[in-house]
Scaffold this motif. Structure first.
Motif, mmCIF file in Angstrom:
data_model
loop_
_atom_site.group_PDB
_atom_site.id
_atom_site.type_symbol
_atom_site.label_atom_id
_atom_site.label_comp_id
_atom_site.label_asym_id
_atom_site.label_seq_id
_atom_site.Cartn_x
_atom_site.Cartn_y
_atom_site.Cartn_z
ATOM 1 N N LYS A 99 57.825 1.587 64.048
ATOM 2 C CA LYS A 99 58.633 2.799 63.942
ATOM 3 C C LYS A 99 58.808 3.226 62.485
ATOM 4 C CE LYS A 99 62.582 5.184 65.576
ATOM 5 N NZ LYS A 99 62.096 6.398 66.151
ATOM 6 N N LYS A 100 58.954 2.265 61.566
ATOM 7 C CA LYS A 100 59.156 2.625 60.156
ATOM 8 C C LYS A 100 57.928 3.280 59.545
ATOM 9 C CE LYS A 100 58.048 -1.774 57.919
ATOM 10 N NZ LYS A 100 58.588 -2.822 57.077
ATOM 11 N N TRP A 101 56.764 3.154 60.208
ATOM 12 C CA TRP A 101 55.543 3.772 59.722
ATOM 13 C C TRP A 101 55.227 5.085 60.429
ATOM 14 C CZ3 TRP A 101 52.593 -1.401 60.524
ATOM 15 C CH2 TRP A 101 52.822 -2.253 59.453
ATOM 16 N N GLN A 102 56.108 5.585 61.283
ATOM 17 C CA GLN A 102 55.773 6.734 62.120
ATOM 18 C C GLN A 102 55.388 7.976 61.346
ATOM 19 O OE1 GLN A 102 59.318 7.105 64.521
ATOM 20 N NE2 GLN A 102 59.757 9.100 63.679
ATOM 21 N N ARG A 103 55.977 8.223 60.208
ATOM 22 C CA ARG A 103 55.649 9.420 59.420
ATOM 23 C C ARG A 103 54.395 9.231 58.576
ATOM 24 N NH1 ARG A 103 61.579 11.042 57.078
ATOM 25 N NH2 ARG A 103 62.524 11.424 59.102
ATOM 26 N N ASP A 104 54.031 7.988 58.296
ATOM 27 C CA ASP A 104 52.969 7.707 57.343
ATOM 28 C C ASP A 104 51.860 6.816 57.922
ATOM 29 O OD1 ASP A 104 52.043 8.227 54.767
ATOM 30 O OD2 ASP A 104 52.783 6.304 54.025
ATOM 31 N N TRP A 105 51.699 6.770 59.246
ATOM 32 C CA TRP A 105 50.748 5.854 59.887
ATOM 33 C C TRP A 105 49.312 6.099 59.412
ATOM 34 C CZ3 TRP A 105 50.228 1.362 61.811
ATOM 35 C CH2 TRP A 105 49.190 1.033 62.672
ATOM 36 N N GLN A 106 48.957 7.331 59.111
ATOM 37 C CA GLN A 106 47.605 7.644 58.652
ATOM 38 C C GLN A 106 47.283 6.961 57.322
ATOM 39 O OE1 GLN A 106 45.456 9.284 60.523
ATOM 40 N NE2 GLN A 106 47.026 9.554 62.078
ATOM 41 N N ASN A 107 48.294 6.723 56.489
ATOM 42 C CA ASN A 107 48.086 6.134 55.167
ATOM 43 C C ASN A 107 48.334 4.634 55.116
ATOM 44 O OD1 ASN A 107 47.483 8.680 54.107
ATOM 45 N ND2 ASN A 107 49.642 9.128 53.883
ATOM 46 N N VAL A 108 48.777 4.032 56.209
ATOM 47 C CA VAL A 108 49.025 2.593 56.223
ATOM 48 C C VAL A 108 47.682 1.873 56.299
ATOM 49 C CG1 VAL A 108 50.048 0.680 57.522
ATOM 50 C CG2 VAL A 108 51.277 2.829 57.318
ATOM 51 N N ILE A 109 47.435 0.984 55.343
ATOM 52 C CA ILE A 109 46.164 0.267 55.279
ATOM 53 C C ILE A 109 46.366 -1.228 55.501
ATOM 54 C CG2 ILE A 109 44.208 -0.314 53.792
ATOM 55 C CD1 ILE A 109 44.777 2.327 52.315
ATOM 56 N N TYR A 110 47.412 -1.783 54.901
ATOM 57 C CA TYR A 110 47.629 -3.220 54.928
ATOM 58 C C TYR A 110 48.747 -3.596 55.890
ATOM 59 C CZ TYR A 110 44.964 -2.557 50.690
ATOM 60 O OH TYR A 110 44.002 -2.176 49.801
ATOM 61 N N CYS A 111 48.680 -4.806 56.443
ATOM 62 C CA CYS A 111 49.661 -5.245 57.430
ATOM 63 C C CYS A 111 50.978 -5.688 56.786
ATOM 64 C CB CYS A 111 49.086 -6.378 58.268
ATOM 65 S SG CYS A 111 48.725 -7.890 57.356
ATOM 66 N N SER A 112 50.948 -6.027 55.508
ATOM 67 C CA SER A 112 52.152 -6.520 54.853
ATOM 68 C C SER A 112 52.113 -6.233 53.361
ATOM 69 C CB SER A 112 52.269 -8.034 55.065
ATOM 70 O OG SER A 112 51.190 -8.692 54.433
ATOM 71 N N LYS A 113 53.238 -6.437 52.707
ATOM 72 C CA LYS A 113 53.294 -6.271 51.251
ATOM 73 C C LYS A 113 52.432 -7.334 50.568
ATOM 74 C CE LYS A 113 57.821 -4.134 51.071
ATOM 75 N NZ LYS A 113 59.212 -4.254 50.636
ATOM 76 N N ARG A 114 52.381 -8.512 51.166
ATOM 77 C CA ARG A 114 51.571 -9.597 50.605
ATOM 78 C C ARG A 114 50.085 -9.215 50.570
ATOM 79 N NH1 ARG A 114 51.024 -15.637 53.196
ATOM 80 N NH2 ARG A 114 49.592 -16.435 51.651
ATOM 81 N N CYS A 115 49.587 -8.639 51.658
ATOM 82 C CA CYS A 115 48.184 -8.215 51.689
ATOM 83 C C CYS A 115 47.936 -7.043 50.743
ATOM 84 C CB CYS A 115 47.772 -7.842 53.110
ATOM 85 S SG CYS A 115 47.476 -9.293 54.145
ATOM 86 N N ALA A 116 48.900 -6.146 50.623
ATOM 87 C CA ALA A 116 48.744 -5.022 49.698
ATOM 88 C C ALA A 116 48.656 -5.523 48.257
ATOM 89 C CB ALA A 116 49.895 -4.047 49.859
ATOM 90 N N LYS A 117 49.401 -6.563 47.955
ATOM 91 C CA LYS A 117 49.384 -7.135 46.606
ATOM 92 C C LYS A 117 48.071 -7.869 46.331
ATOM 93 C CE LYS A 117 51.764 -10.816 44.991
ATOM 94 N NZ LYS A 117 52.925 -11.661 44.776
ATOM 95 N N ASN A 118 47.497 -8.470 47.361
ATOM 96 C CA ASN A 118 46.253 -9.234 47.220
ATOM 97 C C ASN A 118 45.028 -8.442 47.658
ATOM 98 O OD1 ASN A 118 47.590 -11.568 46.340
ATOM 99 N ND2 ASN A 118 48.103 -12.082 48.438
ATOM 100 N N LYS A 119 45.118 -7.118 47.562
ATOM 101 C CA LYS A 119 44.023 -6.280 48.045
ATOM 102 C C LYS A 119 42.728 -6.555 47.291
ATOM 103 C CE LYS A 119 45.703 -2.492 45.267
ATOM 104 N NZ LYS A 119 46.331 -1.203 45.301
ATOM 105 N N ILE A 120 41.665 -6.320 47.984
ATOM 106 C CA ILE A 120 40.336 -6.545 47.437
ATOM 107 C C ILE A 120 39.889 -5.280 46.737
ATOM 108 C CG2 ILE A 120 37.945 -7.072 48.025
ATOM 109 C CD1 ILE A 120 39.085 -8.353 50.629
#
Length: 59
Positions: free
Chosen positions: A30-51
């Motif tokens: 629900k917290k991603w409902q406005r921005d679901w198209q731009n969500v790429i990573y499952c968590s902040k941890r994965c976003a920080k360790n992005k390739i």
């Protein structure tokens, strides 16, 4: 008397994406409902360790 149909269809009906870092499927929240198209990573941890796609230059 008719049965009322619920709007809620269960977790299996939610949209899913695949995280490019950990390769796990994650579902819409629900917290991603406005921005679901731009969500790429499952968590902040994965976003920080992005390739990164760009190779680092050798010195």
């Amino acid at each position: 008397m008719q049965k009322r149909q619920s709007k809620h269809k269960g977790k299996s009906a939610l949209a899913e994406k695949l995280c490019p870092v950990c390769q796990r499927a994650f579902s819409w929240r629900k917290k991603w409902q406005r921005d679901w198209q731009n969500v790429i990573y499952c968590s902040k941890r994965c976003a920080k360790n992005k390739i990164t796609k760009e190779p680092k230059p050798c010195e």
